[in-house]
Design a protein around this motif. Sequence first.
Motif, PDB file in Angstrom:
ATOM      1  N   ILE A   1      19.553   4.074 -18.939  1.00 29.82           N
ATOM      2  CA  ILE A   1      19.181   2.663 -18.863  1.00 29.82           C
ATOM      3  C   ILE A   1      17.666   2.551 -18.892  1.00 29.82           C
ATOM      4  O   ILE A   1      16.967   3.246 -18.156  1.00 29.82           O
ATOM      5  CB  ILE A   1      19.701   2.025 -17.555  1.00 29.82           C
ATOM      6  N   LYS A   2      17.154   1.687 -19.747  1.00 29.36           N
ATOM      7  CA  LYS A   2      15.707   1.468 -19.853  1.00 29.36           C
ATOM      8  C   LYS A   2      15.310   0.387 -18.846  1.00 29.36           C
ATOM      9  O   LYS A   2      15.537  -0.800 -19.065  1.00 29.36           O
ATOM     10  CB  LYS A   2      15.337   1.057 -21.263  1.00 29.36           C
ATOM     11  N   THR A   3      14.751   0.826 -17.708  1.00 24.32           N
ATOM     12  CA  THR A   3      14.335  -0.114 -16.671  1.00 24.32           C
ATOM     13  C   THR A   3      12.821  -0.286 -16.710  1.00 24.32           C
ATOM     14  O   THR A   3      12.106   0.473 -17.368  1.00 24.32           O
ATOM     15  CB  THR A   3      14.755   0.388 -15.282  1.00 24.32           C
ATOM     16  N   ILE A   4      12.327  -1.270 -15.968  1.00 23.39           N
ATOM     17  CA  ILE A   4      10.889  -1.551 -15.933  1.00 23.39           C
ATOM     18  C   ILE A   4      10.090  -0.358 -15.396  1.00 23.39           C
ATOM     19  O   ILE A   4       9.085   0.030 -16.013  1.00 23.39           O
ATOM     20  CB  ILE A   4      10.616  -2.835 -15.114  1.00 23.39           C
ATOM     21  N   PRO A   5      10.506   0.280 -14.278  1.00 27.87           N
ATOM     22  CA  PRO A   5       9.740   1.454 -13.805  1.00 27.87           C
ATOM     23  C   PRO A   5       9.764   2.613 -14.794  1.00 27.87           C
ATOM     24  O   PRO A   5       8.781   3.351 -14.908  1.00 27.87           O
ATOM     25  CB  PRO A   5      10.474   1.838 -12.507  1.00 27.87           C
ATOM     26  N   MET A   6      10.872   2.778 -15.504  1.00 30.79           N
ATOM     27  CA  MET A   6      10.978   3.870 -16.455  1.00 30.79           C
ATOM     28  C   MET A   6      10.050   3.656 -17.650  1.00 30.79           C
ATOM     29  O   MET A   6       9.427   4.589 -18.158  1.00 30.79           O
ATOM     30  CB  MET A   6      12.426   4.014 -16.940  1.00 30.79           C
ATOM     31  N   PHE A   7       9.958   2.407 -18.099  1.00 30.22           N
ATOM     32  CA  PHE A   7       9.169   2.092 -19.294  1.00 30.22           C
ATOM     33  C   PHE A   7       7.681   1.977 -18.975  1.00 30.22           C
ATOM     34  O   PHE A   7       6.832   2.509 -19.698  1.00 30.22           O
ATOM     35  CB  PHE A   7       9.669   0.789 -19.929  1.00 30.22           C
ATOM     36  N   PHE A   8       7.354   1.277 -17.872  1.00 24.02           N
ATOM     37  CA  PHE A   8       5.945   1.015 -17.535  1.00 24.02           C
ATOM     38  C   PHE A   8       5.378   1.986 -16.507  1.00 24.02           C
ATOM     39  O   PHE A   8       4.160   2.032 -16.312  1.00 24.02           O
ATOM     40  CB  PHE A   8       5.786  -0.413 -17.007  1.00 24.02           C
ATOM     41  N   GLY A   9       6.253   2.725 -15.823  1.00 19.54           N
ATOM     42  CA  GLY A   9       5.805   3.594 -14.754  1.00 19.54           C
ATOM     43  C   GLY A   9       5.895   2.897 -13.404  1.00 19.54           C
ATOM     44  O   GLY A   9       5.916   1.664 -13.330  1.00 19.54           O
ATOM     45  N   GLU A  10       5.951   3.686 -12.339  1.00 22.64           N
ATOM     46  CA  GLU A  10       6.120   3.123 -10.992  1.00 22.64           C
ATOM     47  C   GLU A  10       4.983   2.171 -10.612  1.00 22.64           C
ATOM     48  O   GLU A  10       5.217   1.080 -10.091  1.00 22.64           O
ATOM     49  CB  GLU A  10       6.200   4.248  -9.954  1.00 22.64           C
ATOM     50  N   LYS A  11       3.747   2.581 -10.853  1.00 24.58           N
ATOM     51  CA  LYS A  11       2.585   1.782 -10.460  1.00 24.58           C
ATOM     52  C   LYS A  11       2.582   0.417 -11.123  1.00 24.58           C
ATOM     53  O   LYS A  11       2.392  -0.615 -10.461  1.00 24.58           O
ATOM     54  CB  LYS A  11       1.300   2.542 -10.811  1.00 24.58           C
ATOM     55  N   HIS A  12       2.806   0.386 -12.437  1.00 24.36           N
ATOM     56  CA  HIS A  12       2.800  -0.882 -13.159  1.00 24.36           C
ATOM     57  C   HIS A  12       4.037  -1.723 -12.821  1.00 24.36           C
ATOM     58  O   HIS A  12       3.968  -2.959 -12.843  1.00 24.36           O
ATOM     59  CB  HIS A  12       2.724  -0.625 -14.669  1.00 24.36           C
ATOM     60  N   ALA A  13       5.142  -1.050 -12.496  1.00 20.84           N
ATOM     61  CA  ALA A  13       6.361  -1.774 -12.104  1.00 20.84           C
ATOM     62  C   ALA A  13       6.121  -2.545 -10.801  1.00 20.84           C
ATOM     63  O   ALA A  13       6.541  -3.698 -10.655  1.00 20.84           O
ATOM     64  CB  ALA A  13       7.526  -0.803 -11.943  1.00 20.84           C
ATOM     65  N   LYS A  14       5.434  -1.901  -9.852  1.00 16.97           N
ATOM     66  CA  LYS A  14       5.095  -2.568  -8.592  1.00 16.97           C
ATOM     67  C   LYS A  14       4.164  -3.758  -8.855  1.00 16.97           C
ATOM     68  O   LYS A  14       4.277  -4.808  -8.214  1.00 16.97           O
ATOM     69  CB  LYS A  14       4.429  -1.587  -7.634  1.00 16.97           C
ATOM     70  N   TRP A  15       3.234  -3.570  -9.792  1.00 20.72           N
ATOM     71  CA  TRP A  15       2.303  -4.649 -10.154  1.00 20.72           C
ATOM     72  C   TRP A  15       3.059  -5.836 -10.738  1.00 20.72           C
ATOM     73  O   TRP A  15       2.783  -6.987 -10.403  1.00 20.72           O
ATOM     74  CB  TRP A  15       1.290  -4.109 -11.157  1.00 20.72           C
ATOM     75  N   ILE A  16       4.045  -5.555 -11.597  1.00 17.21           N
ATOM     76  CA  ILE A  16       4.869  -6.615 -12.192  1.00 17.21           C
ATOM     77  C   ILE A  16       5.667  -7.346 -11.113  1.00 17.21           C
ATOM     78  O   ILE A  16       5.756  -8.576 -11.116  1.00 17.21           O
ATOM     79  CB  ILE A  16       5.816  -6.013 -13.258  1.00 17.21           C
ATOM     80  N   ALA A  17       6.231  -6.576 -10.173  1.00 16.46           N
ATOM     81  CA  ALA A  17       7.005  -7.175  -9.083  1.00 16.46           C
ATOM     82  C   ALA A  17       6.139  -8.111  -8.247  1.00 16.46           C
ATOM     83  O   ALA A  17       6.528  -9.239  -7.930  1.00 16.46           O
ATOM     84  CB  ALA A  17       7.599  -6.082  -8.203  1.00 16.46           C
ATOM     85  N   ASN A  18       4.937  -7.654  -7.913  1.00 16.61           N
ATOM     86  CA  ASN A  18       4.056  -8.471  -7.075  1.00 16.61           C
ATOM     87  C   ASN A  18       3.469  -9.658  -7.841  1.00 16.61           C
ATOM     88  O   ASN A  18       3.112 -10.669  -7.232  1.00 16.61           O
ATOM     89  CB  ASN A  18       2.948  -7.609  -6.475  1.00 16.61           C
ATOM     90  N   CYS A  19       3.391  -9.545  -9.162  1.00 16.39           N
ATOM     91  CA  CYS A  19       3.001 -10.706  -9.975  1.00 16.39           C
ATOM     92  C   CYS A  19       4.073 -11.791  -9.866  1.00 16.39           C
ATOM     93  O   CYS A  19       3.769 -12.985  -9.814  1.00 16.39           O
ATOM     94  CB  CYS A  19       2.818 -10.298 -11.438  1.00 16.39           C
ATOM     95  N   GLY A  20       5.334 -11.352  -9.834  1.00 17.86           N
ATOM     96  CA  GLY A  20       6.431 -12.302  -9.647  1.00 17.86           C
ATOM     97  C   GLY A  20       6.316 -13.011  -8.317  1.00 17.86           C
ATOM     98  O   GLY A  20       6.512 -14.234  -8.219  1.00 17.86           O
ATOM     99  N   LEU A  21       5.963 -12.259  -7.261  1.00 10.82           N
ATOM    100  CA  LEU A  21       5.784 -12.857  -5.934  1.00 10.82           C
ATOM    101  C   LEU A  21       4.574 -13.782  -5.903  1.00 10.82           C
ATOM    102  O   LEU A  21       4.584 -14.820  -5.220  1.00 10.82           O
ATOM    103  CB  LEU A  21       5.622 -11.757  -4.880  1.00 10.82           C
ATOM    104  N   LEU A  22       3.519 -13.432  -6.645  1.00  9.45           N
ATOM    105  CA  LEU A  22       2.331 -14.279  -6.720  1.00  9.45           C
ATOM    106  C   LEU A  22       2.674 -15.639  -7.335  1.00  9.45           C
ATOM    107  O   LEU A  22       2.207 -16.683  -6.862  1.00  9.45           O
ATOM    108  CB  LEU A  22       1.237 -13.592  -7.537  1.00  9.45           C
ATOM    109  N   ILE A  23       3.508 -15.614  -8.359  1.00 13.34           N
ATOM    110  CA  ILE A  23       3.952 -16.870  -8.977  1.00 13.34           C
ATOM    111  C   ILE A  23       4.756 -17.683  -7.973  1.00 13.34           C
ATOM    112  O   ILE A  23       4.642 -18.914  -7.910  1.00 13.34           O
ATOM    113  CB  ILE A  23       4.778 -16.596 -10.244  1.00 13.34           C
ATOM    114  N   CYS A  24       5.564 -16.990  -7.149  1.00 16.85           N
ATOM    115  CA  CYS A  24       6.328 -17.675  -6.098  1.00 16.85           C
ATOM    116  C   CYS A  24       5.387 -18.387  -5.130  1.00 16.85           C
ATOM    117  O   CYS A  24       5.649 -19.525  -4.710  1.00 16.85           O
ATOM    118  CB  CYS A  24       7.186 -16.674  -5.325  1.00 16.85           C
ATOM    119  N   VAL A  25       4.294 -17.726  -4.779  1.00 16.35           N
ATOM    120  CA  VAL A  25       3.308 -18.322  -3.865  1.00 16.35           C
ATOM    121  C   VAL A  25       2.638 -19.530  -4.515  1.00 16.35           C
ATOM    122  O   VAL A  25       2.431 -20.562  -3.859  1.00 16.35           O
ATOM    123  CB  VAL A  25       2.246 -17.274  -3.467  1.00 16.35           C
TER     124      VAL A  25
END
Length: 277
Positions: free
Chosen positions: A188-212
Amino acid sequence: MLFNFSYVKSLIRLLTHGNIWVAFCALGLTLSSEIILQTSSKSIAQFVFFATIFAYNFQRIIRIKKGGIHPRKKWLIKNKKLVYFLMLISVVGSLYHFCGLNFITQITIVFTAVLSLVYPFALRRPPFVKIFIISLVWTISTMLFLILENNIVITQNIGLHLASRFLFVFAITIPFDIRDLECDFDKIKTIPMFFGEKHAKWIANCGLLICVIILIFQYTQDNICIPNFLALFLIYFLSAVLIIKSDKSNSDMYFSFWVESLSFLCYVFLATMLLIF
């Protein structure tokens, strides 16, 4: 007589591995929606609880039967009868509450049920689809069902609440993809697999930033009260911290209990803030 911690560990495994805890988290997120939307429905809340137990256990059983790797595989095989019993009870509970719901809610439930049942067979394969399906189903289950059942008009503000819920679930799901990196490898091609763990965390927190950002906008428009504003801001902040600390070397309990608990803590924070204010 010394306290036997083995019983506690067995109970925790039952709650997490049997997907009872994730059902409580889905229930907590549904109750959070009741507070945010200032409405309620016991039938919806209880349906979501039972349906979550069935859906997650069904998907895990199918995945294992197809030869998939999963951190809980040994426990599920060893406790197969118990898992099937949980599925039976959850089906009965789900059907009982389903029959008493409005037609439009039932139609939407059928749609999400199809997504959930087809998911382990075909929808996991396409790149990045997995996380969007999970976020969509949780958004529909924990908020849209309640909106439809209580005939709430979908205004811009309601749309923003739905968007925030989707992004919140999206963000806290990425740590689970980090956990499953080895299990999903070449499958399965997931976000951490494609972008790497560090960038995946950045993407996740960008989602939370939009929530804020959405939260601040709603507050400036007088569409959210101070207790709800503070509670949601705190849960977004705590989520960001746990996402940053997520690592594939962490124990399964870190993800299955602590990260999963963010959904339930959302309700705890909202309810607590209402008591304080």
